[in-house]
Enzyme design. Structure first.
Site, PDB file in Angstrom:
ATOM      1  N   ASP A   1       0.772  -1.017   0.222  1.00 51.67           N
ATOM      2  CA  ASP A   1       0.372  -0.131   0.098  1.00 51.67           C
ATOM      3  C   ASP A   1       0.747   1.134   0.112  1.00 51.67           C
ATOM      4  OD1 ASP A   1      -2.013   0.887  -0.317  1.00 51.67           O
ATOM      5  OD2 ASP A   1      -2.966   0.484   1.518  1.00 51.67           O
TER       6      ASP A   1
ATOM      7  N   GLU B   1     -17.197  10.209   4.834  1.00 49.80           N
ATOM      8  CA  GLU B   1     -16.225   9.064   5.045  1.00 49.80           C
ATOM      9  C   GLU B   1     -16.249   8.419   3.500  1.00 49.80           C
ATOM     10  OE1 GLU B   1     -20.082   5.633   5.243  1.00 49.80           O
ATOM     11  OE2 GLU B   1     -20.874   6.666   4.532  1.00 49.80           O
TER      12      GLU B   1
END
Length: 875
Positions: A267, A616
């Site tokens: 990542d 979010e």
């Protein structure tokens, strides 16, 4: 002797075939393995290291172009210009339709290939978001509704996630025996689902049972069934080791048990967390971090820590052979995608650019939006609405917000139909009253005045945005554009601010001429990740830096109607990420009584509310009650919306709540304030049309929840294990969580969804009632549509292992979405695989078939009251 002669013959043939090429690796007629070994022998150490990071460096002497491995296609090609935008992943999960999911990703990969072909033809290289290697899908388990990135997943169930994940992979990678259409990537391996705010330092500790029965099955399915070409390791640690250098996950399971020979990619900047004390701090420096990640088979780094591999070589920590192990997997990716082959030899290169945003793809975006909608509540059959209805009030912060519908990790559609647009089109003879009413989470009402900006005197609408690749505004801007929709730039998750703009040490000047439409106060609101200064007519209004800059600050300015003001926002980047936001609006307190008075005479009130991807998402800077770092701290509907809903209920008119969200909300206290609840998720570019189709009855809703809607946060937290050192959201134990381990009744169950049709289930038949371990069976379920309307039903099969208190209460093992005509009975035959009876075994440290008594549940929901059952014994 025969083997030697055979080997010589192969080499002679290879040499003969390669005569038309400068190097053998350029010859697509010889084996991939031969091409890899030839190229590996030609590359220097520095060249190899330069190809082991996401921004792969060109090797001009070998005619190897630069390449950006980092590309996104979560629900359409993302961050790469115009593209078809399908519903957010959680919405596509709600379709419970694997064939249509596969078809959708075949279209997405068509657009991806077309974009790559164009980029490569025009520049002979591909940068970030222009390539063929897509870091999709996100198959983490949505274990807790507070996680902001849960919207990117296929929900809380391992089996549903596996089926849809495999379909996405196959749709992306194609079915050509020689060349993959694109690469898919299973992420984030493996125990990863928030919180966002501490993902760089969090250490997940769970039982082996939860690991193997909940967190790993989807990854295993994508590796073994989907042949996924890339796997991304996660930010967090697992059992004390960062996931990108984790013995258990990478060495023992992925490379060991599953024999995975594809690429592992980190990542983004995850390796930097290894050596930073404020994060994992498990390694002393960059050199040791790079070494450990490489030794644990992280092949490609998203980031720049692998620049230190030269130091690791010089120190004897690694050898060139260690580099070659990873390089073989990386180079295989180049060859299997045909990126080093003549364009004419790869048939995927014939896909025309006209597929991008094509009519066929737009129709599929609408179909998936329709299929994703879940009718959760419909008291007194208030829906569908009468086509001849005279007056409709549309209220709510999400009613006319097309940006909200796109979710995160999204592309840019050529057009978007909002919910308000859809209703106006669907009911052309009705009077439509629109009142925004409130913001999503702000107790004040804001009326945007951004449309009052011009980029310059007598210029086009919007603000001028200039980016510099230094943090001091020096030299010429590297990118100049006019932003017509609103200022909201961020590099979280790796988003490039604009073409040609660097990731670090940037600056920006955002400017425009503001012409006021009234006299009074105008609010300029700004935030940024580092330092910004706001000027009005050359006068410094405010400077913010550090933590003070990261949350929106409001600056009221007295203005005169018709007068023009030069507004400038200067931002300088000092840290790792960039986040710049700027708004201009008129601000008033929400007047609920006023809204009520304006809509009280309507025949029905459509309230479009819920959440927003601006609240979010991934590692966000959010300053609103109930939200933290992209996650939620509560699962209630924001207070201002609850109050507005209650006021709308006081009109005495029917209220239909169209919920837009990427996660479950605890709506127990709001249930009394609406008659119908329609979950539209973040439905993509055609969400407004799809919602209107369902409201009018032109589409019969058939979506099902891929997540549990708990009654409230207490119901969830009270059920969680108290033995973990982490509590609440940070607790990764599955006890009491999701439908598989929950004992209490939720507000709305996993698999729940209503229809305008009505279905009944007959008595199902099993092909066998007693089976051997590792034996699959079939179940035939008679389903009758007893209504007068054709409709789709999602037939769901669950398995429970009896007499095992640690086993799930029930777990999904098969499903099928099927169209059943009015008054028709269909016998739906489903296969329950041998894996359905596998559970964790301590002796083998893996899933194994367990003998004993089981119960098979079947129906259209996971809720006990809606299920029938059959016993079965496994020998």
């Amino acid at each position: 002797m025969k083997k030697i002669l055979s080997g010589i013959l192969i080499l002679v043939c290879a040499f003969s075939l390669a005569q038309n090429y400068k190097y053998p690796f350029q010859n697509p007629k010889i084996s991939v393995e031969q091409r890899i070994e030839n190229l590996l022998g030609l590359l220097t150490v520095d060249e190899k290291i330069g190809m082991m990071m996401d921004n792969s460096k060109a090797v001009p002497r070998l005619e190897i172009p630069a390449y950006g491995w980092w590309n996104e296609a979560l629900h359409g090609v993302a961050r790469a210009g115009t593209a078809t935008v399908f519903p957010q992943a959680i919405g596509m999960a709600a379709t419970w339709d694997a064939p249509e999911h596969l078809k959708t990703f075949e279209m997405i990969s068509d657009e991806a290939r077309a974009k790559y072909n164009k980029s490569f033809d025009e520049a002979n290289k591909t940068g970030r978001y222009e390539g063929l290697t897509f870091w999709t899908p996100n198959i983490n388990i949505f274990r807790d509704p507070r996680w902001g990135r849960g919207q990117e997943t296929y929900g809380e169930d391992p089996y549903l996630t596996s089926v849809l994940g495999v379909a996405a992979v196959k749709g992306l990678q194609g079915d050509d025996p020689q060349y993959f259409k694109t690469h898919a990537c299973a992420k984030h391996f493996a125990v990863h689902s928030g919180p966002e705010w501490n993902r760089h330092s969090y250490n997940a500790e769970i039982s082996k049972r939860d690991l193997y029965e909940t967190y790993l099955p989807a990854f295993k399915a994508l590796v073994l069934e989907g042949n996924v070409r890339e796997v991304m390791c996660a930010y967090n640690a697992f059992e004390g080791q960062p996931c990108c250098a984790n013995n258990t996950l990478l060495n023992d399971i992925l490379r060991g048990k599953w024999k995975y020979y594809g690429m592992v990619v980190s990542d983004c900047w995850a390796l930097a967390d290894f050596y930073q004390e404020k994060y994992h701090g498990t390694h002393p420096d960059e050199k040791s971090a790079a070494t450990d990640a490489l030794k644990h088979s992280t092949d490609l780094e998203c980031g720049d820590t692998y620049n230190n591999l030269n130091k690791a070589l010089a120190s004897g920590l690694i050898t060139e052979k260690d580099l070659d192990i990873s390089m073989r997997r990386i180079l295989k990716g180049w060859f299997e995608l045909g990126m080093l082959d003549p364009k004419s030899s790869v048939h995927w290169n014939k896909i025309p650019y006209s597929v991008v945003d094509s009519d066929e793809h737009k129709k599929q975006a609408l179909k998936m939006a329709q299929k994703s909608i879940v009718l959760m509540k419909n008291e007194k059959n208030i829906l569908p609405l009468n086509k001849n209805i005279k007056k409709i009030a549309v209220v709510g912060p999400n009613a006319d917000d097309g940006l909200m519908q796109l979710g995160n990790y999204n592309g840019t559609p050529s057009s978007t139909v909002t919910i308000l647009d859809g209703i106006k089109t669907k009911f052309p003879n009705a009077e439509i009253i629109f009142e925004k009413g409130c913001e999503v989470a702000d107790p004040s009402s804001k009326t945007s005045l951004y449309q009052n900006f011009m980029s310059q005197k007598n210029g086009e609408k919007g603000m001028k945005v200039e980016f510099f690749n230094n943090n001091e505004f020096k030299g010429k801007p590297v990118n100049i554009s006019v932003n017509k929709t609103g200022i909201n730039y961020n590099s979280f998750g790796g988003t490039q601010l604009a073409p040609g703009v660097a990731r670090e040490n940037t600056s920006a000047i955002i400017s425009g001429i503001f012409k006021s439409s009234y006299s009074g106060d105008v609010v300029f609101s700004a935030f940024a990740s580092d330092i910004y200064t706001l000027f009005v007519d050359g006068k410094e209004i405010a400077t913010r830096k550090g933590p003070d800059a990261r949350h929106p600050s409001e600056f009221p300015i007295k203005v005169e109607k018709g007068k023009e003001y030069l507004v400038e926002l200067h931002h300088s980047q000092k840290g790792k990420y960039v986040n710049i936001g700027f708004e201009v609006y008129r601000k008033d307190l929400v007047n609920f009584v006023s809204v009520k008075e304006k809509v009280k005479d309507a025949d029905v009130i459509i309230f479009a509310g819920g959440l927003s991807p601006s609240l979010e998402g991934e590692e966000m800077l959010v300053n609103a009650d109930g939200f933290k770092g992209g996650d939620k701290t509560t699962i209630e509907l924001p207070k201002v919306q609850r109050e507005l809903l209650a006021e709308l209920r006081n009109t005495g008119k029917p209220v239909v709540f169209v919920l837009c969200t990427g996660s479950a909300l605890g709506l127990e206290q709001d249930e009394k304030n609406y008659d119908a609840l329609l979950n539209a998720w973040y439905g993509g570019q055609s969400s407004g049309t799809a919602v209107a189709d369902v409201l009018a009855g032109d589409y019969n809703p058939s979506g099902r929840l891929p997540i549990t809607f708990y009654k409230n946060l207490e119901q969830l937290d009270n059920a969680l294990s108290k033995t973990s050192k982490h509590q609440g959201f940070e607790n990764y134990d599955m006890q009491g969580r999701t439908y598989r381990y929950m004992i209490e009744n939720p507000l709305y169950a996993f698999g729940h969804g209503l229809s305008y049709s009505k279905f009944t289930y007959g008595d199902a038949q099993l092909s066998k009632n007693i089976i051997n371990s590792n034996e699959k069976i079939t179940i035939t379920v008679p389903v009758t549509n007893i209504s007068n309307k054709d409709g789709e039903e999602v037939v769901q099969i669950y398995v429970k292992r009896n007499n095992d208190v640690l086993a799930p209460v029930k777990t999904l093992r098969a499903f099928e979405r099927v169209l059943i005509a009015s008054k028709e009975t269909k016998n739906i035959q489903l296969t329950i695989s041998e894996d359905s009876f596998k559970f964790y075994d301590e002796k083998t440290d893996d899933l194994v078939s367990k003998s004993g008594d089981y119960t098979i549940f079947y129906g259209g929901t996971s809720e006990n009251s809606g299920l029938k059952s059959l016993p079965i014994k496994v020998k």
